[in-house]
Enzyme design. Structure first.
Site, short mmCIF file in Angstrom:
data_model
loop_
_atom_site.label_atom_id
_atom_site.label_comp_id
_atom_site.label_asym_id
_atom_site.label_seq_id
_atom_site.Cartn_x
_atom_site.Cartn_y
_atom_site.Cartn_z
CB CYS A 17 1.79 -6.42 4.08
SG CYS A 17 1.33 -5.72 2.50
CG HIS A 73 1.19 -10.58 3.95
ND1 HIS A 73 -0.09 -10.12 3.73
CD2 HIS A 73 1.98 -9.94 3.05
CE1 HIS A 73 -0.06 -9.23 2.75
NE2 HIS A 73 1.18 -9.11 2.31
CG ASN A 126 -0.75 -8.28 -0.77
OD1 ASN A 126 -1.27 -8.06 0.33
ND2 ASN A 126 0.50 -8.00 -1.04
O1 UT7 Z 1 2.63 -7.41 0.45
C1 UT7 Z 1 3.86 -6.76 0.46
C2 UT7 Z 1 4.88 -7.57 -0.11
N1 UT7 Z 1 4.75 -7.68 -1.55
C3 UT7 Z 1 5.29 -8.70 -2.11
O2 UT7 Z 1 5.80 -9.55 -1.42
C4 UT7 Z 1 5.35 -8.78 -3.62
C5 UT7 Z 1 6.66 -9.37 -4.01
N2 UT7 Z 1 6.89 -9.52 -5.42
C6 UT7 Z 1 6.19 -10.36 -6.23
O3 UT7 Z 1 5.23 -10.95 -5.80
C7 UT7 Z 1 6.67 -10.56 -7.65
O4 UT7 Z 1 7.95 -9.96 -7.80
C8 UT7 Z 1 5.71 -10.01 -8.72
C9 UT7 Z 1 4.47 -10.90 -8.78
C10 UT7 Z 1 5.32 -8.59 -8.39
C11 UT7 Z 1 6.37 -10.04 -10.11
O5 UT7 Z 1 6.89 -11.29 -10.41
P1 UT7 Z 1 8.37 -11.45 -11.04
O6 UT7 Z 1 8.57 -12.87 -11.32
O7 UT7 Z 1 9.33 -10.80 -10.07
O8 UT7 Z 1 8.24 -10.67 -12.41
P2 UT7 Z 1 9.03 -9.37 -12.94
O9 UT7 Z 1 8.67 -8.18 -12.11
O10 UT7 Z 1 10.45 -9.72 -13.06
O11 UT7 Z 1 8.40 -9.20 -14.37
C12 UT7 Z 1 8.66 -10.11 -15.42
C13 UT7 Z 1 8.06 -9.57 -16.71
C14 UT7 Z 1 8.48 -8.16 -17.05
O12 UT7 Z 1 8.68 -8.09 -18.45
P3 UT7 Z 1 10.17 -8.05 -19.03
O13 UT7 Z 1 10.81 -6.85 -18.43
O14 UT7 Z 1 10.79 -9.35 -18.58
O15 UT7 Z 1 9.90 -7.96 -20.50
C15 UT7 Z 1 7.26 -7.34 -16.72
O16 UT7 Z 1 7.13 -6.19 -17.50
O17 UT7 Z 1 6.64 -9.57 -16.63
C16 UT7 Z 1 6.15 -8.29 -17.04
N3 UT7 Z 1 4.93 -8.00 -16.27
C17 UT7 Z 1 3.72 -8.42 -16.65
N4 UT7 Z 1 3.27 -9.14 -17.68
C18 UT7 Z 1 1.97 -9.41 -17.76
C19 UT7 Z 1 4.83 -7.33 -15.10
N5 UT7 Z 1 3.55 -7.30 -14.70
C20 UT7 Z 1 2.84 -7.98 -15.63
C21 UT7 Z 1 1.48 -8.31 -15.76
N6 UT7 Z 1 1.09 -9.02 -16.83
N7 UT7 Z 1 0.56 -7.93 -14.85
#
Ligand code: UT7
Length: 323
Positions: free
Chosen positions: A113, A250, A280
């Site tokens: 990225c 980005h 992204n």
């Molecule tokens: O480009 C390179 C750099 N990349 C980035 O900068 C990405 C950085 N990270 C992020 O953007 C965020 O961390 C995410 C968007 C990937 C995730 O957001 P989050 O607030 O950190 O959510 P999480 O990973 O803590 O997930 C929360 C919950 C989980 O369920 P439990 O364990 O709390 O029951 C996941 O299983 O959301 C669940 N989950 C989903 N639910 C519905 C994960 N993906 C999904 C989904 N739809 N697509």
């Protein structure tokens, strides 16, 4: 002194749009979750057989047109991509051939990225050293090809696209009033490999592999590293946050953009946002956002632009550019 002046900017997005509702038909997700956690509403997906090279060529032609230049005016081509057409040769050489350029250098840069910032910094240094006169720096990706379409935690976040700039060596006074790239700052910390990587490759598995990410950890590092590399650029030029007209980040997650802007006390309305419509697009996201804000008239001649990115590796970087 020689300044690398961005004289043209272009972009290309594949025709097919995939909405969050389309995503919800493939994996267990919802429009509400994707919008709330990432700000993404839709992304573009390359057509069957449409490659990163195709996207890169289209963006390059758009940038050349914007600059009022011909392919023959270019003597350096850098393609930043993590999704090349082939393991080798470089996608940049394919773009060179398609544009009918017969001379100069062409190579790919792999910083995921952050690839466009790495590419821009590389071109800047070659131009300032006097080795080349005009560079095409392209960020182009088809991340749809390396996604695990059964993994809802990653597949909803990415999209395909390409953006490009033409950078030209011009005489400058050496002050921050000059047009062009004023400063670039690059960093890497390879200890974080396992937080964002692809689980395949020619030398390890002999396969292409799929993207794997520990989103929460990456998010945490992103806000800290981006704030630090932005401050580095400001300190290097003696500029303040108030001197920035447009932040072109980005586009990984709307919450990262907001968090970084808040941390640096940058007005949110100065941040160019495309993540809602593009998702992204890795190395393509910065030039895609830049092209959009130039085309719609937001960015005006003389404006101070702050470019920044962070990605797998980890790698991260920033650039200050007077348009
Ligand atoms: O480009 C390179 C750099 N990349 C980035 O900068 C990405 C950085 N990270 C992020 O953007 C965020 O961390 C995410 C968007 C990937 C995730 O957001 P989050 O607030 O950190 O959510 P999480 O990973 O803590 O997930 C929360 C919950 C989980 O369920 P439990 O364990 O709390 O029951 C996941 O299983 O959301 C669940 N989950 C989903 N639910 C519905 C994960 N993906 C999904 C989904 N739809 N697509």
């Amino acid at each position: 002194m020689i300044r690398s002046v961005i004289v043209g900017c272009g972009s290309y997005l594949p025709e097919r749009v995939m909405t969050n509702a389309d995503m919800a038909e493939i994996v267990d997700t919802s429009d509400e979750w994707i919008v709330a956690r990432s700000g993404i509403r839709q992304r573009h997906i390359a057509a069957e057989g449409q490659t990163t090279g195709d996207l890169a060529e289209a963006a390059a032609r758009d940038a050349l047109k914007h600059a009022g230049l011909e392919p023959a005016d270019i003597d350096l081509i850098i393609v930043a991509t993590a999704t090349p057409d082939n393991t080798f040769p470089a996608t940049a050489t394919s773009v060179q051939a398609r544009l009918g350029i017969r001379d100069g250098a062409a190579f790919d840069i792999q910083a995921v990225c952050s690839g466009f910032i790495y590419g821009l910094a590389t071109a800047d240094n070659f131009l300032k050293a006097g080795q080349f006169k005009r560079a095409l720096v392209i960020g182009a990706e088809t991340f749809s090809r390396i996604l695990d379409w059964e993994d809802r935690t990653t597949c909803v976040l990415f999209g395909d696209g390409a953006g490009a700039v033409v950078v030209e060596a011009q005489e400058g006074a050496g002050t921050s009033d000059d047009r062009g790239i004023l400063t670039t700052h690059l960093h890497a910390d390879g200890r974080h490999h396992d937080l964002l990587y692809v689980d395949g490759g020619p030398s390890s598995t002999k396969t292409v592999g799929h993207l794997r990410m520990s989103g929460k950890e990456v998010f945490r590092h992103a806000v800290v590293n981006l704030a630090s590399v932005i401050n580095e650029a400001l300190e290097a030029t003696g500029l303040a946050a108030d001197d920035i007209d447009w932040v072109i980040p980005h586009q990984a997650n709307k919450r990262i953009l907001d968090g970084t802007a808040r941390k640096l006390k940058l007005a949110p309305e100065k941040v160019v946002v495309t993540v809602d419509r593009h998702g992204n697009t890795s190395a393509a996201s910065v030039p895609l956002a830049m092209a959009e804000a130039i085309r719609d008239g937001r960015i005006k001649r003389g404006d101070m632009l702050l470019l920044e990115a962070m990605g797998g590796g980890f790698t991260w970087g920033s650039a200050l550019v007077r348009w």
